[in-house]
Design a protein around this motif. Sequence first.
Motif, PDB file in Angstrom:
ATOM      1  N   UNK A 151       0.821  -1.214   0.000  1.00  0.00           N
ATOM      2  CA  UNK A 151       0.000   0.000   0.000  1.00  0.00           C
ATOM      3  C   UNK A 151       0.859   1.269   0.000  1.00  0.00           C
ATOM      4  N   UNK A 152       2.053   1.205   0.608  1.00  0.00           N
ATOM      5  CA  UNK A 152       2.920   2.385   0.678  1.00  0.00           C
ATOM      6  C   UNK A 152       3.426   2.812  -0.704  1.00  0.00           C
ATOM      7  N   UNK A 153       4.070   1.942  -1.486  1.00  0.00           N
ATOM      8  CA  UNK A 153       4.516   2.359  -2.817  1.00  0.00           C
ATOM      9  C   UNK A 153       3.361   2.628  -3.781  1.00  0.00           C
ATOM     10  N   UNK A 154       2.223   1.940  -3.610  1.00  0.00           N
ATOM     11  CA  UNK A 154       1.070   2.212  -4.476  1.00  0.00           C
ATOM     12  C   UNK A 154       0.577   3.636  -4.248  1.00  0.00           C
ATOM     13  N   UNK A 155       0.486   4.053  -2.974  1.00  0.00           N
ATOM     14  CA  UNK A 155       0.069   5.421  -2.670  1.00  0.00           C
ATOM     15  C   UNK A 155       1.074   6.427  -3.204  1.00  0.00           C
ATOM     16  N   UNK A 156       2.361   6.129  -3.032  1.00  0.00           N
ATOM     17  CA  UNK A 156       3.394   7.053  -3.496  1.00  0.00           C
ATOM     18  C   UNK A 156       3.392   7.161  -5.024  1.00  0.00           C
TER      19      UNK A 156
END
Length: 200
Positions: A151-156
């Motif tokens: 979820x972190x790299x997808x949001x970024x």
Amino acid sequence: MPRPSNCTYPITLSLDDGNYTSWRELFLVALGRYGLSAHVLGESTPSDIVPNSYWGRDDYTILSCLYGSVSVDLLNILEADFRNTPQGDLSISDYCAKLKALADSLGDVGQPISDETLVLTLLRGLNESYSHLHSFLPFQVSFPTFLQTQSAPIFEESQKKVDFKNAAGTALWACGQSVQPPPGGLQGTTSTNLQHILGF
């Protein structure tokens, strides 16, 4: 229905031999012979799937037969693909889906991949622009799950796309045009009003 006591098959699945079709047909025949076809091909799973249930014992039987009919070289290649596949030109979502599919394939042939290994493999394979995530995600008080980690790299990645659109709209306005960029950058801009912004 008797269950197989010997899972030796005359065909071993191998990349070099290109024998997947023959191997698959023989494996399906073996499942049918021992009344296990529905276990693999059925759409429903019973509620009682603990290891000592009938379903659980059948599951272990099929996995052992499957594992015994796949060449070691093929397993090694599959594991190498999983551990050494970089993100490259893939989006974050596509890259995560690819890693998860490879991990599931390994699990299907008796080589399960832990969630922690999946997380570390994902972080190691991300492009350089996400290298900062290596520094803090694995060191959370509670080690993150694969779903939490992706979820972190997808949001970024999503935020970078928005920032790029906004920057493009601001750059057009800064070039001396009298028309300000539309809200949200160029998103929703048509060819007609884009020509007006550019002064055509």
